[in-house]
Structures are given as C-alpha cells and as structure tokens.
Scaffold this motif. Structure first.
Motif, PDB file in Angstrom:
ATOM      1  N   MET A  32       0.610  -0.897   0.024  1.00 31.22           N
ATOM      2  CA  MET A  32       0.141   0.201  -0.022  1.00 31.22           C
ATOM      3  C   MET A  32       0.642   1.017  -0.042  1.00 31.22           C
ATOM      4  O   MET A  32       1.641   1.487   0.964  1.00 31.22           O
ATOM      5  N   ASP A  33       0.349   1.957  -0.770  1.00 32.46           N
ATOM      6  CA  ASP A  33       1.695   3.306  -0.308  1.00 32.46           C
ATOM      7  C   ASP A  33       1.485   4.505   0.650  1.00 32.46           C
ATOM      8  O   ASP A  33       0.240   4.066   0.970  1.00 32.46           O
ATOM      9  N   PRO A  34       2.246   4.986   0.668  1.00 33.78           N
ATOM     10  CA  PRO A  34       1.523   6.033   1.813  1.00 33.78           C
ATOM     11  C   PRO A  34       0.590   6.844   1.475  1.00 33.78           C
ATOM     12  O   PRO A  34       0.673   7.278   0.245  1.00 33.78           O
ATOM     13  N   LEU A  35      -0.103   7.625   2.488  1.00 33.51           N
ATOM     14  CA  LEU A  35      -1.157   8.377   2.295  1.00 33.51           C
ATOM     15  C   LEU A  35      -0.924   9.462   2.691  1.00 33.51           C
ATOM     16  O   LEU A  35      -0.625  10.374   3.998  1.00 33.51           O
ATOM     17  N   ARG A  64       2.177  12.493   6.677  1.00 35.04           N
ATOM     18  CA  ARG A  64       2.113  11.369   5.820  1.00 35.04           C
ATOM     19  C   ARG A  64       1.690  10.309   6.853  1.00 35.04           C
ATOM     20  O   ARG A  64       2.288  10.509   7.700  1.00 35.04           O
ATOM     21  N   ASP A  81       2.452   5.877   7.009  1.00 36.15           N
ATOM     22  CA  ASP A  81       2.509   4.854   6.347  1.00 36.15           C
ATOM     23  C   ASP A  81       3.265   3.484   7.088  1.00 36.15           C
ATOM     24  O   ASP A  81       3.996   3.760   8.129  1.00 36.15           O
ATOM     25  N   GLN A  82       2.630   2.622   6.984  1.00 33.90           N
ATOM     26  CA  GLN A  82       2.456   1.286   7.901  1.00 33.90           C
ATOM     27  C   GLN A  82       2.427   1.438   9.038  1.00 33.90           C
ATOM     28  O   GLN A  82       3.208   1.238  10.171  1.00 33.90           O
ATOM     29  N   GLU A 123      -9.723   9.756   6.338  1.00 35.73           N
ATOM     30  CA  GLU A 123      -9.176   8.233   6.180  1.00 35.73           C
ATOM     31  C   GLU A 123      -8.105   7.354   6.755  1.00 35.73           C
ATOM     32  O   GLU A 123      -8.506   6.614   7.080  1.00 35.73           O
ATOM     33  N   LEU A 139      -8.154   3.685   8.767  1.00 32.40           N
ATOM     34  CA  LEU A 139      -7.065   3.277   8.474  1.00 32.40           C
ATOM     35  C   LEU A 139      -6.382   2.657   9.828  1.00 32.40           C
ATOM     36  O   LEU A 139      -5.934   1.614   9.868  1.00 32.40           O
TER      37      LEU A 139
END
Length: 106
Positions: A1-4, A14, A16-17, A96, A100
C-alpha cells in the motif's frame, strides 16, 4: 500500500505502515503510531482561521480527529492557520487516517 499523504502550504502529512509523520517546511516535526495520534482544528472565534493541533492522546479510544483538547498528552501546532473553508480538507484526510487505524473521527 502506498503512503497516504496530504499537503497544505508548507505542511506535509504522511501515513505509512501504521505511523503518522508531520513535516513542516521540510523539517520532521512529529512521528507517532496511529493508535496514539490525535488531531484537531481548533477555532476560537467563528469565521476566523483556526489552529491545527496534532499530537498524542492519553486514551487510544479517543477520536483520532476532532479530539477534545483536554485529551492530548502532547501536541504541536505548525505555524499556520486553517481558514474555516479549508477545514473539510483536513477532516477528509484525518477521517481516512482514522479508518486505516480502526479509530473514529468526530
């Protein structure tokens, strides 16, 4: 999955993970796991720009966005104001992020 990611003026947000990062004008300002993240655009006066607060919350069950200011254990506020017309941009991004993180936004 790409960073949001989300960019606003000199601010870059940002995810990510499972980790949220805030960069202000290229400097890393904050890095926090999503389960402890809290964010709020706080308006003192109607119709005037508000201030963005991002930090860690005492209770991981607190809303991720729309967090009560008293819920923060630590917060930072980047040096800019958010006009009321731009708050929906922040709300959409943090909603969003909350999804997540399996948390809620108010």
């Amino acid at each position: 999955m790409d960073p949001l990611t989300f960019d606003y003026e000199n601010l870059h947000l940002r995810v990510d993970q499972g980790v949220f990062e805030l960069f202000d004008a290229g400097r890393s300002e904050l890095r926090v796991p999503l389960r402890w993240l809290g964010a709020l655009v706080h308006y003192k006066k109607t119709g005037k720009p508000g201030e963005l607060f991002i930090g860690t919350v005492r209770d991981p069950d607190a809303p991720l966005y729309g967090t009560d200011p008293a819920a923060f254990r630590y917060s930072t506020s980047p040096a800019f104001r958010v006009p009321p017309a731009d708050e929906p941009l922040f709300r959409a991004y943090f909603t969003e992020v909350a999804r997540l993180a399996d948390r809620r936004a108010v």
